[in-house]
Design a protein around this motif. Structure first.
Motif, mmCIF file in Angstrom:
data_model
loop_
_atom_site.group_PDB
_atom_site.id
_atom_site.type_symbol
_atom_site.label_atom_id
_atom_site.label_comp_id
_atom_site.label_asym_id
_atom_site.label_seq_id
_atom_site.Cartn_x
_atom_site.Cartn_y
_atom_site.Cartn_z
ATOM 1 N N UNK A 31 29.538 39.921 -16.203
ATOM 2 C CA UNK A 31 28.463 39.369 -17.010
ATOM 3 C C UNK A 31 27.169 39.485 -16.207
ATOM 4 N N UNK A 32 26.162 40.088 -16.829
ATOM 5 C CA UNK A 32 24.880 40.306 -16.174
ATOM 6 C C UNK A 32 23.817 39.558 -16.969
ATOM 7 N N UNK A 33 22.994 38.779 -16.268
ATOM 8 C CA UNK A 33 21.970 38.004 -16.962
ATOM 9 C C UNK A 33 20.786 38.900 -17.361
ATOM 10 N N UNK A 34 19.849 38.390 -18.149
ATOM 11 C CA UNK A 34 18.716 39.212 -18.619
ATOM 12 C C UNK A 34 17.863 39.808 -17.498
ATOM 13 N N UNK A 35 17.907 39.221 -16.309
ATOM 14 C CA UNK A 35 17.145 39.751 -15.180
ATOM 15 C C UNK A 35 17.919 40.819 -14.421
ATOM 16 N N UNK A 36 19.149 41.103 -14.842
ATOM 17 C CA UNK A 36 19.953 42.131 -14.189
ATOM 18 C C UNK A 36 20.847 41.630 -13.069
#
Length: 101
Positions: free
Chosen positions: A78-83
């Motif tokens: 899982x990668x957040x919106x900031x990468x």
């Protein structure tokens, strides 16, 4: 993977908040080489459907190393919106984020 396919389809209206990308290991160097392998999954657990989300090839293994993906597959990162990688992130974590919790 069937669970991820269901999750992806169930949350179509929220696709502006997430994306699922399947990354295939370095066992196939090209899509032409991968296609025969995919047929058994499409015919079996995926019930005649192709993946509804993008599939990337990692012919060098670099993507797996960069994200610290274990050798046991399938695996979810899982990668957040900031990468950034969300350590311990899984489908339950994603669902909580989509539901605003």
């Amino acid at each position: 993977m069937p669970g991820l396919i269901d999750l992806y389809e169930k949350h179509k209206s929220k696709r502006n908040k997430f994306e699922i990308i399947a990354i295939h290991s370095n066992h196939a160097k090209t899509f032409a080489e991968l296609d025969p392998r995919m047929k058994k999954f499409i015919a079996g657990p995926w019930k005649g459907n192709a993946l509804p989300f993008p599939l990337l090839l990692d012919s060098t293994g670099k993507t797996f190393r960069n994200y610290g993906v274990a050798s046991a597959l399938p695996v979810m990162v899982l990668i957040d919106p900031e990468g950034n990688v969300v350590r311990g992130g899984n489908d339950e974590t994603l669902l909580k984020k989509l539901e605003g919790n």
